[in-house]
Scaffold this motif. Structure first.
Motif, PDB file in Angstrom:
ATOM      1  N   TYR A 185      31.517  57.214 -37.973  1.00 53.05           N
ATOM      2  CA  TYR A 185      32.219  56.297 -38.869  1.00 53.05           C
ATOM      3  C   TYR A 185      33.011  55.286 -38.041  1.00 53.05           C
ATOM      4  N   ASP A 186      32.711  54.007 -38.272  1.00 53.77           N
ATOM      5  CA  ASP A 186      33.354  52.968 -37.457  1.00 53.77           C
ATOM      6  C   ASP A 186      33.674  51.699 -38.231  1.00 53.77           C
ATOM      7  N   THR A 187      33.423  51.700 -39.552  1.00 49.94           N
ATOM      8  CA  THR A 187      33.498  50.463 -40.328  1.00 49.94           C
ATOM      9  C   THR A 187      34.194  50.679 -41.660  1.00 49.94           C
ATOM     10  N   LEU A 188      35.026  49.723 -42.027  1.00 50.91           N
ATOM     11  CA  LEU A 188      35.653  49.707 -43.350  1.00 50.91           C
ATOM     12  C   LEU A 188      34.755  48.914 -44.291  1.00 50.91           C
ATOM     13  N   LYS A 189      34.525  49.467 -45.476  1.00 46.79           N
ATOM     14  CA  LYS A 189      33.738  48.792 -46.502  1.00 46.79           C
ATOM     15  C   LYS A 189      34.597  48.637 -47.743  1.00 46.79           C
ATOM     16  N   ALA A 190      34.868  47.400 -48.114  1.00 43.60           N
ATOM     17  CA  ALA A 190      35.704  47.104 -49.281  1.00 43.60           C
ATOM     18  C   ALA A 190      34.842  46.471 -50.358  1.00 43.60           C
ATOM     19  N   CYS A 191      34.776  47.114 -51.529  1.00 38.94           N
ATOM     20  CA  CYS A 191      33.983  46.599 -52.643  1.00 38.94           C
ATOM     21  C   CYS A 191      34.906  46.034 -53.708  1.00 38.94           C
ATOM     22  N   PHE A 192      34.530  44.868 -54.213  1.00 39.37           N
ATOM     23  CA  PHE A 192      35.320  44.161 -55.217  1.00 39.37           C
ATOM     24  C   PHE A 192      34.569  44.146 -56.548  1.00 39.37           C
ATOM     25  N   LEU A 216      32.385  44.118 -45.154  1.00 40.48           N
ATOM     26  CA  LEU A 216      32.467  45.145 -44.122  1.00 40.48           C
ATOM     27  C   LEU A 216      33.192  44.631 -42.891  1.00 40.48           C
ATOM     28  N   LEU A 217      33.995  45.487 -42.292  1.00 40.90           N
ATOM     29  CA  LEU A 217      34.772  45.146 -41.112  1.00 40.90           C
ATOM     30  C   LEU A 217      34.716  46.307 -40.133  1.00 40.90           C
ATOM     31  N   LYS A 218      34.121  46.067 -38.968  1.00 42.97           N
ATOM     32  CA  LYS A 218      34.055  47.105 -37.940  1.00 42.97           C
ATOM     33  C   LYS A 218      35.395  47.228 -37.248  1.00 42.97           C
ATOM     34  N   PHE A 219      35.848  48.469 -37.071  1.00 42.97           N
ATOM     35  CA  PHE A 219      37.150  48.705 -36.468  1.00 42.97           C
ATOM     36  C   PHE A 219      37.061  48.593 -34.949  1.00 42.97           C
ATOM     37  N   ASP A 220      37.992  47.838 -34.380  1.00 37.41           N
ATOM     38  CA  ASP A 220      38.108  47.691 -32.926  1.00 37.41           C
ATOM     39  C   ASP A 220      39.594  47.678 -32.607  1.00 37.41           C
ATOM     40  N   PRO A 221      40.108  48.711 -31.950  1.00 42.25           N
ATOM     41  CA  PRO A 221      41.553  48.790 -31.685  1.00 42.25           C
ATOM     42  C   PRO A 221      42.097  47.571 -30.944  1.00 42.25           C
ATOM     43  N   ALA A 222      41.246  46.906 -30.161  1.00 39.39           N
ATOM     44  CA  ALA A 222      41.717  45.765 -29.379  1.00 39.39           C
ATOM     45  C   ALA A 222      41.602  44.442 -30.135  1.00 39.39           C
ATOM     46  N   VAL A 239      37.616  51.267 -51.381  1.00 40.47           N
ATOM     47  CA  VAL A 239      37.530  51.053 -49.935  1.00 40.47           C
ATOM     48  C   VAL A 239      37.098  52.369 -49.302  1.00 40.47           C
ATOM     49  N   THR A 240      36.039  52.337 -48.512  1.00 40.19           N
ATOM     50  CA  THR A 240      35.509  53.545 -47.886  1.00 40.19           C
ATOM     51  C   THR A 240      35.288  53.308 -46.392  1.00 40.19           C
ATOM     52  N   LEU A 241      35.154  54.420 -45.671  1.00 38.65           N
ATOM     53  CA  LEU A 241      34.761  54.377 -44.265  1.00 38.65           C
ATOM     54  C   LEU A 241      33.277  54.721 -44.185  1.00 38.65           C
ATOM     55  N   VAL A 242      32.516  53.897 -43.466  1.00 38.57           N
ATOM     56  CA  VAL A 242      31.066  54.056 -43.410  1.00 38.57           C
ATOM     57  C   VAL A 242      30.584  53.911 -41.966  1.00 38.57           C
ATOM     58  N   GLU A 243      29.316  54.251 -41.771  1.00 35.71           N
ATOM     59  CA  GLU A 243      28.649  53.993 -40.498  1.00 35.71           C
ATOM     60  C   GLU A 243      28.055  52.590 -40.549  1.00 35.71           C
ATOM     61  N   GLY A 244      28.564  51.710 -39.708  1.00 31.85           N
ATOM     62  CA  GLY A 244      28.121  50.325 -39.748  1.00 31.85           C
ATOM     63  C   GLY A 244      26.636  50.145 -39.513  1.00 31.85           C
ATOM     64  N   ARG A 245      26.036  51.020 -38.701  1.00 34.50           N
ATOM     65  CA  ARG A 245      24.613  50.882 -38.378  1.00 34.50           C
ATOM     66  C   ARG A 245      23.722  51.037 -39.611  1.00 34.50           C
ATOM     67  N   GLN A 246      24.205  51.753 -40.626  1.00 36.58           N
ATOM     68  CA  GLN A 246      23.405  51.937 -41.832  1.00 36.58           C
ATOM     69  C   GLN A 246      23.304  50.660 -42.666  1.00 36.58           C
ATOM     70  N   TYR A 247      24.203  49.706 -42.394  1.00 33.13           N
ATOM     71  CA  TYR A 247      24.241  48.473 -43.180  1.00 33.13           C
ATOM     72  C   TYR A 247      23.804  47.249 -42.382  1.00 33.13           C
ATOM     73  N   ALA A 248      23.584  47.413 -41.081  1.00 33.90           N
ATOM     74  CA  ALA A 248      23.349  46.261 -40.208  1.00 33.90           C
ATOM     75  C   ALA A 248      22.191  45.402 -40.672  1.00 33.90           C
ATOM     76  N   ALA A 249      21.089  46.042 -41.108  1.00 33.99           N
ATOM     77  CA  ALA A 249      19.902  45.272 -41.480  1.00 33.99           C
ATOM     78  C   ALA A 249      20.070  44.542 -42.804  1.00 33.99           C
ATOM     79  N   SER A 250      21.073  44.914 -43.606  1.00 33.05           N
ATOM     80  CA  SER A 250      21.235  44.335 -44.943  1.00 33.05           C
ATOM     81  C   SER A 250      22.397  43.363 -45.042  1.00 33.05           C
TER      82      SER A 250
END
Length: 257
Positions: A185-192, A216-222, A239-250
């Motif tokens: 899990y590395d990405t925030l997904k916010a649905c409106f 979608l917003l990938k989390f990066d501490p820096a 708002v959920t936490l997701v795996e960004g790779r599952q959404y990359a192609a879409s």
């Protein structure tokens, strides 16, 4: 999360060498059979998944926390935007047993918690889905609590740390939760609820991309200073936490500010 698979075998009696009756010439041909319903391979045993729900809930950190848990339908036929907008008119998920028929409370997007029904547990009831869903599986959703339409960027990191702590509590020998234990899990997904919702920091759009009404917003501490706030501009749904790779192609490019 695998479950027990139940197979029904149909055996037809047949006597080797027995004569096969010829069709009567006066008999009209059989009418074509129209099938209006399909079996859903994703219908699941209630008892097994209720135990899994209880277990995952027990792994959540104590209050106050940022993380909550729900199940989600493992859709197999709806595209991603339709999944996020899913809210059936009548029912979407039900628990059905010999004497139980309980419609499950379902939130937009197909998220739910199983009701704790003693009778359904005793009867080894079935979780039934209106939409076609994946065999032996339920998706798991990790929901981030949002206060007044804002989330400190540092708290996004805290929510991810809470989720990693949950994953650490899942035993390596728990085969049914193996996928959940090792998910990245590395990405925030916010649905409106409406189109045009945005993720803003200091008034500037920061989403890495969109799918339907979700950003979608990938989390990066820096990436941002610890004091920055993520603002959810629009009518927020979940708002959920997701795996960004599952959404990359879409992903579609995020709208510019």
């Amino acid at each position: 999360m695998p479950t027990l698979s139940r197979l029904l075998f149909l055996s037809l009696p047949f006597l080797a060498g027995a004569p096969v009756a010829a069709q009567d010439a006066d008999t009209p041909p059989a009418a074509a059979i129209k099938v209006d319903a399909r079996k859903n391979p994703g219908d699941l045993p209630y008892r097994f998944f209720l135990r899994g729900q209880r277990q995952l809930q027990s792994y959540l950190p104590p209050e106050p926390r940022l993380l909550d848990f729900k199940f989600r339908i493992s859709f197999t036929e709806l595209p991603l935007p339709a999944q996020d907008a899913y809210l059936p008119q009548s029912w979407g998920v039900s628990v059905v047993g010999d004497s139980v028929d309980e419609t499950v409370n379902l939130s937009r997007g197909g998220y739910f918690l199983l009701p704790d029904l003693a009778q359904a547990y005793e009867e080894d009831a079935t979780i039934m889905f209106k939409e076609q869903s994946r065999k032996k599986s339920l998706d798991v959703a990790w929901i981030v609590r949002i206060d007044a339409g804002r989330l400190r960027y540092a708290d996004l990191g805290r929510a991810m740390n809470e989720l990693r702590a949950v994953q650490k509590k899942i035993s390596l020998f728990n085969i049914s939760m193996r996928t959940e234990k090792h998910a990245k899990y590395d990405t925030l997904k916010a649905c409106f609820l409406d189109t045009g919702g945005q993720l803003l920091i200091a008034g500037q759009p920061v989403a890495d991309g969109t799918i339907g009404n979700c950003a979608l917003l990938k989390f990066d501490p820096a990436r941002f200073a610890g004091g920055a706030d993520i603002e959810f501009a629009g009518t927020l749904d979940i708002v959920t936490l997701v795996e960004g790779r599952q959404y990359a192609a879409s992903l579609a490019p995020a709208p510019a500010g």
